[in-house]
Scaffold this motif. Structure first.
Motif, PDB file in Angstrom:
ATOM      1  N   GLU A  23      27.269  37.857  33.915  1.00 22.97           N
ATOM      2  CA  GLU A  23      27.437  37.828  32.457  1.00 22.97           C
ATOM      3  C   GLU A  23      26.665  38.961  31.785  1.00 22.97           C
ATOM      4  OE1 GLU A  23      26.488  34.023  30.858  1.00 22.97           O
ATOM      5  OE2 GLU A  23      28.280  33.095  31.684  1.00 22.97           O
ATOM      6  N   ASP A  24      25.466  39.249  32.268  1.00 21.58           N
ATOM      7  CA  ASP A  24      24.661  40.313  31.670  1.00 21.58           C
ATOM      8  C   ASP A  24      25.328  41.673  31.835  1.00 21.58           C
ATOM      9  OD1 ASP A  24      22.814  38.423  30.949  1.00 21.58           O
ATOM     10  OD2 ASP A  24      21.380  38.925  32.529  1.00 21.58           O
ATOM     11  N   VAL A  25      25.768  41.981  33.051  1.00 22.13           N
ATOM     12  CA  VAL A  25      26.356  43.298  33.318  1.00 22.13           C
ATOM     13  C   VAL A  25      27.658  43.472  32.549  1.00 22.13           C
ATOM     14  CG1 VAL A  25      27.432  44.695  35.118  1.00 22.13           C
ATOM     15  CG2 VAL A  25      25.261  43.582  35.546  1.00 22.13           C
ATOM     16  N   VAL A  26      28.522  42.494  32.599  1.00 20.49           N
ATOM     17  CA  VAL A  26      29.797  42.606  31.888  1.00 20.49           C
ATOM     18  C   VAL A  26      29.558  42.550  30.383  1.00 20.49           C
ATOM     19  CG1 VAL A  26      32.059  41.541  31.542  1.00 20.49           C
ATOM     20  CG2 VAL A  26      31.105  41.684  33.835  1.00 20.49           C
ATOM     21  N   GLY A  27      28.572  41.761  29.962  1.00 18.92           N
ATOM     22  CA  GLY A  27      28.246  41.698  28.536  1.00 18.92           C
ATOM     23  C   GLY A  27      27.742  43.016  27.997  1.00 18.92           C
ATOM     24  N   PHE A  58      32.315  46.019  37.444  1.00 23.41           N
ATOM     25  CA  PHE A  58      33.123  45.287  38.423  1.00 23.41           C
ATOM     26  C   PHE A  58      32.594  45.463  39.844  1.00 23.41           C
ATOM     27  CE2 PHE A  58      36.470  45.425  35.043  1.00 23.41           C
ATOM     28  CZ  PHE A  58      36.475  44.061  34.823  1.00 23.41           C
ATOM     29  N   VAL A  59      31.935  46.599  40.113  1.00 23.70           N
ATOM     30  CA  VAL A  59      31.298  46.785  41.421  1.00 23.70           C
ATOM     31  C   VAL A  59      30.143  45.799  41.581  1.00 23.70           C
ATOM     32  CG1 VAL A  59      29.902  48.384  42.800  1.00 23.70           C
ATOM     33  CG2 VAL A  59      32.021  49.175  41.741  1.00 23.70           C
ATOM     34  N   VAL A  60      29.362  45.613  40.524  1.00 25.39           N
ATOM     35  CA  VAL A  60      28.258  44.647  40.568  1.00 25.39           C
ATOM     36  C   VAL A  60      28.808  43.235  40.785  1.00 25.39           C
ATOM     37  CG1 VAL A  60      26.441  43.556  39.181  1.00 25.39           C
ATOM     38  CG2 VAL A  60      26.680  46.034  39.195  1.00 25.39           C
ATOM     39  N   VAL A  61      29.896  42.910  40.104  1.00 28.27           N
ATOM     40  CA  VAL A  61      30.522  41.592  40.279  1.00 28.27           C
ATOM     41  C   VAL A  61      30.994  41.419  41.720  1.00 28.27           C
ATOM     42  CG1 VAL A  61      32.501  40.179  39.625  1.00 28.27           C
ATOM     43  CG2 VAL A  61      31.188  41.353  37.864  1.00 28.27           C
ATOM     44  N   ASP A 127      37.911  29.098  47.804  1.00 32.07           N
ATOM     45  CA  ASP A 127      36.794  29.814  47.185  1.00 32.07           C
ATOM     46  C   ASP A 127      36.762  31.268  47.631  1.00 32.07           C
ATOM     47  OD1 ASP A 127      36.099  27.413  46.037  1.00 32.07           O
ATOM     48  OD2 ASP A 127      34.270  27.142  47.230  1.00 32.07           O
ATOM     49  N   GLN A 128      36.939  31.479  48.921  1.00 31.12           N
ATOM     50  CA  GLN A 128      36.908  32.839  49.460  1.00 31.12           C
ATOM     51  C   GLN A 128      38.031  33.675  48.860  1.00 31.12           C
ATOM     52  OE1 GLN A 128      36.982  33.071  53.724  1.00 31.12           O
ATOM     53  NE2 GLN A 128      36.925  35.294  53.735  1.00 31.12           N
ATOM     54  N   ALA A 129      39.220  33.120  48.781  1.00 32.49           N
ATOM     55  CA  ALA A 129      40.347  33.868  48.212  1.00 32.49           C
ATOM     56  C   ALA A 129      40.092  34.221  46.747  1.00 32.49           C
ATOM     57  CB  ALA A 129      41.630  33.050  48.343  1.00 32.49           C
ATOM     58  N   MET A 130      39.570  33.260  45.986  1.00 36.59           N
ATOM     59  CA  MET A 130      39.295  33.521  44.570  1.00 36.59           C
ATOM     60  C   MET A 130      38.251  34.620  44.414  1.00 36.59           C
ATOM     61  SD  MET A 130      39.342  29.616  43.105  1.00 36.59           S
ATOM     62  CE  MET A 130      38.608  30.008  41.546  1.00 36.59           C
ATOM     63  N   LEU A 131      37.189  34.557  45.217  1.00 40.97           N
ATOM     64  CA  LEU A 131      36.104  35.530  45.083  1.00 40.97           C
ATOM     65  C   LEU A 131      36.490  36.918  45.583  1.00 40.97           C
ATOM     66  CD1 LEU A 131      33.033  33.342  46.091  1.00 40.97           C
ATOM     67  CD2 LEU A 131      33.786  33.998  43.792  1.00 40.97           C
ATOM     68  N   GLU A 132      37.415  36.991  46.521  1.00 42.47           N
ATOM     69  CA  GLU A 132      37.852  38.300  47.013  1.00 42.47           C
ATOM     70  C   GLU A 132      38.890  38.939  46.094  1.00 42.47           C
ATOM     71  OE1 GLU A 132      39.116  37.702  51.040  1.00 42.47           O
ATOM     72  OE2 GLU A 132      37.075  37.825  51.807  1.00 42.47           O
ATOM     73  N   LEU A 133      39.761  38.128  45.518  1.00 40.35           N
ATOM     74  CA  LEU A 133      40.856  38.683  44.730  1.00 40.35           C
ATOM     75  C   LEU A 133      40.491  39.009  43.285  1.00 40.35           C
ATOM     76  CD1 LEU A 133      43.784  36.439  45.978  1.00 40.35           C
ATOM     77  CD2 LEU A 133      43.295  38.810  46.582  1.00 40.35           C
ATOM     78  N   MET A 134      39.623  38.222  42.694  1.00 42.20           N
ATOM     79  CA  MET A 134      39.366  38.369  41.266  1.00 42.20           C
ATOM     80  C   MET A 134      38.784  39.729  40.866  1.00 42.20           C
ATOM     81  SD  MET A 134      37.569  35.689  38.833  1.00 42.20           S
ATOM     82  CE  MET A 134      36.611  36.341  37.521  1.00 42.20           C
ATOM     83  N   PRO A 135      37.710  40.225  41.493  1.00 42.05           N
ATOM     84  CA  PRO A 135      37.186  41.531  41.058  1.00 42.05           C
ATOM     85  C   PRO A 135      38.184  42.668  41.264  1.00 42.05           C
ATOM     86  CG  PRO A 135      35.596  40.411  42.462  1.00 42.05           C
ATOM     87  CD  PRO A 135      36.862  39.629  42.522  1.00 42.05           C
ATOM     88  N   ARG A 157      38.579  38.462  28.832  1.00 46.40           N
ATOM     89  CA  ARG A 157      39.359  37.597  29.721  1.00 46.40           C
ATOM     90  C   ARG A 157      38.618  37.384  31.048  1.00 46.40           C
ATOM     91  NH1 ARG A 157      44.368  35.388  30.125  1.00 46.40           N
ATOM     92  NH2 ARG A 157      45.256  35.325  32.201  1.00 46.40           N
ATOM     93  N   PHE A 158      37.970  38.432  31.538  1.00 42.73           N
ATOM     94  CA  PHE A 158      37.214  38.304  32.778  1.00 42.73           C
ATOM     95  C   PHE A 158      36.076  37.295  32.614  1.00 42.73           C
ATOM     96  CE2 PHE A 158      33.601  39.539  35.415  1.00 42.73           C
ATOM     97  CZ  PHE A 158      34.177  39.436  36.671  1.00 42.73           C
ATOM     98  N   LEU A 159      35.326  37.394  31.513  1.00 41.71           N
ATOM     99  CA  LEU A 159      34.240  36.441  31.275  1.00 41.71           C
ATOM    100  C   LEU A 159      34.769  35.015  31.112  1.00 41.71           C
ATOM    101  CD1 LEU A 159      31.922  38.485  28.903  1.00 41.71           C
ATOM    102  CD2 LEU A 159      31.468  37.814  31.270  1.00 41.71           C
ATOM    103  N   ASP A 160      35.918  34.866  30.463  1.00 44.39           N
ATOM    104  CA  ASP A 160      36.521  33.536  30.322  1.00 44.39           C
ATOM    105  C   ASP A 160      36.914  32.975  31.686  1.00 44.39           C
ATOM    106  OD1 ASP A 160      36.224  33.656  27.604  1.00 44.39           O
ATOM    107  OD2 ASP A 160      38.317  34.195  27.192  1.00 44.39           O
ATOM    108  N   GLU A 161      37.481  33.835  32.527  1.00 39.77           N
ATOM    109  CA  GLU A 161      37.922  33.369  33.842  1.00 39.77           C
ATOM    110  C   GLU A 161      36.737  33.021  34.744  1.00 39.77           C
ATOM    111  OE1 GLU A 161      41.100  34.527  37.335  1.00 39.77           O
ATOM    112  OE2 GLU A 161      41.090  35.640  35.460  1.00 39.77           O
TER     113      GLU A 161
END
Length: 179
Positions: A23-27, A58-61, A127-135, A157-161
């Motif tokens: 949240e901090d980095v994207v914020g 997004f790299v940090v995420v 969980d793995q699929a969500m974490l790999e695909l989202m960024p 939208r990214f923060l909401d998701e």
């Protein structure tokens, strides 16, 4: 973009992610986008520096999610070992049921353990699929953004998701309390 995160992450996976850092980095990047002097400033083309700042976010995420994915892979290995062992015991004891009545009970118990292990394995895989695909999905969308307002919408939208991915109890524990 379709919303792929209609499910939330499992409790343990959600606890392994430093949501505050994300949240901090994207914020911060989102805040840079809002510093346009007027609403017309949001329609200006995106500068290379602004695009690079969003890309670094997004790299940090991706790095934060990679830490959780390491835990998921280790847990998944142990879950698969447990599933294979339970199936092997069930089959062997099913064959030995003619020799000993206890073999039938052991076989039923191992089948029962599958009811606990299989949902855990499916949750970890999700969980793995969500974490790999989202960024990657949002990094690709960033490449298609041409104005500051596009990037602002993308980051919001990214923060909401990411907020919807967390379990409510974990989200309350990681968010700072309002003063």
């Amino acid at each position: 973009m379709n919303d792929i995160s209609e499910w939330s992450l499992s409790n343990q996976t959600s606890r392994n992610i430093d949501w505050q850092t994300i949240e901090d980095v994207v914020g911060v990047v989102s805040g840079l986008q809002r510093k346009a002097p007027t609403d017309a400033g949001l329609d200006e083309h995106l500068s290379a520096e602004e695009r690079e700042a969003a890309r670094r976010a997004f790299v940090v995420v991706r790095e934060e999610f990679a830490k959780a994915i390491g835990w998921i892979r280790t847990t998944m290995r142990w879950s698969i070992v447990g599933i294979v062992a339970a199936v092997a015991v069930a089959v062997i004891c099913g064959v030995l049921v003619q020799v000993s009545p206890w073999a039938g009970l052991i076989s039923i118990a191992s089948i029962g353990s599958l009811f606990a292990l299989l949902p855990k394995a499916f949750a970890l895989a999700r969980d793995q699929a969500m974490l790999e695909l989202m960024p990657g999905r949002y990094a690709l969308a960033l490449e298609l953004c041409s104005t500051r307002s596009d990037v602002q919408k993308l980051l919001t939208r990214f923060l909401d998701e990411t907020s919807s991915m967390r379990k409510p109890a974990v989200a309350r524990a990681t968010r700072p309390k309002p003063k």
